[in-house]
Design an enzyme around this catalytic site. Structure first.
Site, mmCIF file in Angstrom:
data_model
loop_
_atom_site.group_PDB
_atom_site.id
_atom_site.type_symbol
_atom_site.label_atom_id
_atom_site.label_comp_id
_atom_site.label_asym_id
_atom_site.label_seq_id
_atom_site.Cartn_x
_atom_site.Cartn_y
_atom_site.Cartn_z
ATOM 1 N N LYS A 173 0.854 -1.193 0.000
ATOM 2 C CA LYS A 173 0.000 0.000 0.000
ATOM 3 C C LYS A 173 0.887 1.239 0.000
ATOM 4 O O LYS A 173 1.497 1.584 0.999
ATOM 5 C CB LYS A 173 -0.908 0.020 1.237
ATOM 6 C CG LYS A 173 -2.066 0.981 1.056
ATOM 7 C CD LYS A 173 -2.442 1.757 2.293
ATOM 8 C CE LYS A 173 -1.747 3.062 2.494
ATOM 9 N NZ LYS A 173 -1.949 4.114 1.511
ATOM 10 N N GLU A 248 9.994 1.246 10.414
ATOM 11 C CA GLU A 248 10.995 2.308 10.289
ATOM 12 C C GLU A 248 10.239 3.605 10.462
ATOM 13 O O GLU A 248 9.461 3.996 9.592
ATOM 14 C CB GLU A 248 11.695 2.203 8.925
ATOM 15 C CG GLU A 248 13.043 2.884 8.921
ATOM 16 C CD GLU A 248 12.957 4.341 8.521
ATOM 17 O OE1 GLU A 248 12.539 5.154 9.382
ATOM 18 O OE2 GLU A 248 13.319 4.660 7.393
ATOM 19 N N CYS A 282 14.045 10.782 7.123
ATOM 20 C CA CYS A 282 14.056 10.389 8.534
ATOM 21 C C CYS A 282 15.471 10.368 9.098
ATOM 22 O O CYS A 282 15.642 10.366 10.313
ATOM 23 C CB CYS A 282 13.353 9.065 8.728
ATOM 24 S SG CYS A 282 13.809 7.874 7.478
ATOM 25 N N GLU A 383 9.949 15.684 15.460
ATOM 26 C CA GLU A 383 10.316 15.569 14.055
ATOM 27 C C GLU A 383 9.554 16.624 13.237
ATOM 28 O O GLU A 383 8.330 16.577 13.154
ATOM 29 C CB GLU A 383 9.963 14.159 13.554
ATOM 30 C CG GLU A 383 10.461 13.902 12.147
ATOM 31 C CD GLU A 383 10.209 12.471 11.670
ATOM 32 O OE1 GLU A 383 9.115 11.944 11.906
ATOM 33 O OE2 GLU A 383 11.127 11.901 11.061
HETATM 34 P P1 NDP Z 1 1.987 8.269 7.859
HETATM 35 O O1 NDP Z 1 2.713 7.479 8.862
HETATM 36 O O2 NDP Z 1 0.576 8.647 8.161
HETATM 37 O O3 NDP Z 1 1.946 7.500 6.453
HETATM 38 C C1 NDP Z 1 2.823 6.454 6.091
HETATM 39 C C2 NDP Z 1 2.032 5.339 5.418
HETATM 40 O O4 NDP Z 1 1.137 4.736 6.367
HETATM 41 C C3 NDP Z 1 1.127 5.809 4.267
HETATM 42 O O5 NDP Z 1 1.103 4.821 3.261
HETATM 43 C C4 NDP Z 1 -0.219 5.924 4.937
HETATM 44 O O6 NDP Z 1 -1.309 5.869 4.046
HETATM 45 C C5 NDP Z 1 -0.187 4.726 5.867
HETATM 46 N N1 NDP Z 1 -1.099 4.794 7.000
HETATM 47 C C6 NDP Z 1 -1.539 5.896 7.647
HETATM 48 N N2 NDP Z 1 -2.344 5.548 8.662
HETATM 49 C C7 NDP Z 1 -2.417 4.190 8.665
HETATM 50 C C8 NDP Z 1 -3.081 3.230 9.481
HETATM 51 N N3 NDP Z 1 -3.850 3.603 10.496
HETATM 52 N N4 NDP Z 1 -2.908 1.926 9.204
HETATM 53 C C9 NDP Z 1 -2.136 1.531 8.184
HETATM 54 N N5 NDP Z 1 -1.499 2.395 7.366
HETATM 55 C C10 NDP Z 1 -1.618 3.710 7.611
HETATM 56 O O7 NDP Z 1 2.822 9.527 7.535
HETATM 57 P P2 NDP Z 1 2.278 10.913 6.954
HETATM 58 O O8 NDP Z 1 2.294 10.830 5.501
HETATM 59 O O9 NDP Z 1 0.967 11.294 7.548
HETATM 60 O O10 NDP Z 1 3.375 11.905 7.484
HETATM 61 C C11 NDP Z 1 3.275 12.424 8.808
HETATM 62 C C12 NDP Z 1 4.627 12.593 9.413
HETATM 63 O O11 NDP Z 1 5.235 11.321 9.516
HETATM 64 C C13 NDP Z 1 5.596 13.414 8.628
HETATM 65 O O12 NDP Z 1 5.417 14.754 8.799
HETATM 66 C C14 NDP Z 1 6.881 12.898 9.203
HETATM 67 O O13 NDP Z 1 7.143 13.543 10.417
HETATM 68 C C15 NDP Z 1 6.617 11.452 9.434
HETATM 69 N N6 NDP Z 1 7.089 10.610 8.335
HETATM 70 C C16 NDP Z 1 8.211 9.892 8.514
HETATM 71 C C17 NDP Z 1 8.708 9.128 7.495
HETATM 72 C C18 NDP Z 1 9.948 8.342 7.649
HETATM 73 O O14 NDP Z 1 10.568 7.993 6.654
HETATM 74 N N7 NDP Z 1 10.323 7.989 8.852
HETATM 75 C C19 NDP Z 1 8.068 9.073 6.190
HETATM 76 C C20 NDP Z 1 6.850 9.832 6.108
HETATM 77 C C21 NDP Z 1 6.410 10.572 7.163
HETATM 78 P P3 NDP Z 1 -1.939 7.228 3.461
HETATM 79 O O15 NDP Z 1 -0.875 7.895 2.701
HETATM 80 O O16 NDP Z 1 -3.058 6.731 2.614
HETATM 81 O O17 NDP Z 1 -2.400 8.014 4.651
#
Ligand code: NDP
Length: 491
Positions: A173, A248, A282, A383
């Site tokens: 996904k 991660e 990250c 973050e």
């Molecule tokens: P999320 O953690 O919400 O999204 C990451 C993935 O998880 C997406 O594919 C998302 O789907 C999916 N997801 C979200 N909620 C659920 C759930 N309840 N169950 C299963 N899958 C889920 O990150 P965001 O995009 O909202 O970013 C928010 C913050 O997260 C950023 O500002 C940053 O601080 C951090 N982040 C960190 C990353 C890293 O590499 N460590 C990468 C991205 C974000 P969908 O896109 O459809 O919501």
């Protein structure tokens, strides 16, 4: 006309009645409409993966490697097209997607194709008389992969490479902001002859499709890269079916500069470490701790260096930093800076969107340098995931280590010094999955990447990732043929 992208389920591109839009964050334009799947599509994908599993497992490492290498070759032939699409959906510079995101993703798949043919483990042996023990390293079965928007292609490759090479079948996904290159990866996989059901991509909201994947009883493991809050939610939900997890999550990397460091290299390294991918990384350098003797000098030089980073349109070849992922995310980053300002921080560079009218339609934010903040302030502890670097002074080595470790995260870090003893001493004390010495950001397919503390657990890349996507079975065979064995106490 905008292009429509379907999900990829059981070897077919499956469209849905509902769609969601993908926006180019550098311009604000809608670039694609994507199938908005729900639970029905997710269940179909899991069923397909379950059905495809026995044959994919049975194909063995050589057969799987051949298909993965063919898949990598097809992506390599389309590298330019994929790089453009990755830039369009993320707003990152084309020079970066061409030179890093695309070739590194391909390299990762090639690495895992080869690595899966060398399974490390214990040799068979008799540990107790009359019994031969051996270890089988076996796939998990159907694995759910959930990827983020910051490096959509890389994160897909990091997850698909080891899981497929190890013999799992997968349902992936992608993040809803950036699903396009993952769908292109699926198209290339289909052309390479990876059988139907082995790799499925289901697009749709995390709260619907992602949660259904996490809750599904036939999914044996979930690998997520994303926010720590999402990781915590998934951990709680995965308890219902006792799933293995590979997480991660967030990071807040310290960048420790001692007075004897090469100051030119440290300033350059901090600029690259903090502003790569607009800071949406990250492992990005976010907290620079500088030994007090060189603190003012570092701050002066960093101010000049930060102001020189070229923000521009992602397709311009001299652009060093493109847009952020969305206007909402840019506003979130701006909110962090505003609150720091109100709390008394000095914003030395940036702290706003660029004034350039050419960039007005996009989610841009200037590289930002901040000083005069307390260790316990929000901007140091949380973050931000944007191009924002804070600089703080320290007096002793012990203090530097204590400050570096004083956040809930532990993903990456770096130490800058010419003293080899100090570099190795400090790298042993920092609580993080990666410590760079006199560098920041560099990664290779052969070496692991993953967190300590609330940055999660499990490794991406390297042989450790292959281990994470497998499980261990002990097979013990009686070699005596006796009916009543020597150890039987019920004779
Ligand atoms: P999320 O953690 O919400 O999204 C990451 C993935 O998880 C997406 O594919 C998302 O789907 C999916 N997801 C979200 N909620 C659920 C759930 N309840 N169950 C299963 N899958 C889920 O990150 P965001 O995009 O909202 O970013 C928010 C913050 O997260 C950023 O500002 C940053 O601080 C951090 N982040 C960190 C990353 C890293 O590499 N460590 C990468 C991205 C974000 P969908 O896109 O459809 O919501």
């Amino acid at each position: 006309m905008t292009k429509t992208y379907a999900s990829y389920i059981n070897g077919e591109f499956v469209d849905t009645a509902k769609h969601f839009a993908v926006i180019n964050p550098a311009t604000g334009e809608v670039i694609a409409e994507v199938a908005e799947c729900g639970e029905a599509e997710l269940n179909a994908a899991v069923a397909a993966a379950k059905q495809a599993y026995p044959a994919w497992h049975a194909l063995g490492p050589v057969g799987r490697a051949e298909l993965l290498l063919k898949w990598a070759d097809i992506m390599a032939a389309r590298a330019a097209e994929i790089a453009e699409l990755e830039t369009a959906q993320t707003g990152k510079p084309i020079v970066m997607t061409e030179s890093m995101d695309v070739p590194f993703s391909i390299d990762n798949i090639r690495f895992f194709a080869g690595a899966a043919r060398v399974v490390p483990g214990l040799a068979s042996a008799e540990y107790t008389p009359g019994h031969l023990s051996s270890i089988r390293r076996e796939p998990m079965g159907v694995v759910g992969l959930i990827s983020p928007w910051n490096y959509p292609l890389n994160m897909a490759a990091w997850k698909l490479g080891p899981s497929l090479a190890a013999g799992n079948t997968v349902v992936m996904k992608p993040a809803s902001l950036t699903p396009l290159t993952t769908i292109e990866m699926a198209r290339a996989a289909a052309e390479a002859g990876i059988p139907a059901g082995v790799l499925n991509v289901v697009t749709g909201p995390g709260r619907v499709v992602g949660e259904a994947l996490v809750n599904h009883p036939d999914v044996r493991m979930i690998s997520l890269t994303g926010d720590t809050a999402t990781g915590k939610r998934i951990m709680a939900q995965a308890a219902g079916t006792v799933k293995k997890l590979h997480l991660e999550l967030g990071g807040k990397a310290p960048f420790v500069v001692f007075a004897d460091a090469d100051m030119d290299a440290a300033v350059q390294g901090a600029a690259v470490g903090a502003f790569v991918n607009s800071g949406q990384d990250c492992t990005a350098a976010t907290r620079v701790y500088v030994e007090r003797a060189v603190y003012e000098e570092f701050l002066d030089r960093m101010t000049t260096r930060t102001a020189r980073v070229k923000v521009g349109l992602p397709m311009d070849r001299d652009t060093e930093m493109g847009s952020l992922i969305s206007v909402e995310h840019r506003d979130r980053v701006a909110g962090f800076v505003e609150r720091a300002r109100q709390a008394g921080a000095t914003v030395l560079v940036g702290g706003s969107a660029p004034a350039d009218p050419e960039l007005a339609g996009g989610a841009y934010y200037l590289p930002t340098l901040i000083a005069g903040v307390a260790q316990d302030s929000e901007i140091v502890q949380q973050e931000v995931f944007g191009p924002v670097l804070v600089v703080l002074p320290f007096d002793t080595e012990d203090e530097a280590v204590a400050l570096a470790n004083d956040v809930v995260y532990g993903l990456a870090s770096s130490v800058w010094t010419r003293d080899v003893f100090k570099a190795n001493r400090v790298s042993g004390q920092i609580e993080a999955g990666t410590v760079w010495i006199n560098d920041h950001i560099t990664i290779v397919s052969e070496m692991p990447h993953g967190g300590y503390k609330q940055s999660g657990f499990g490794k991406d890349m390297s042989a450790y990732a292959l281990e994470d996507f497998t499980q261990i079975k002990h097979v013990m065979a009686d070699v005596t043929g006796k009916v009543v064995k020597d150890w039987h106490f019920i004779k």
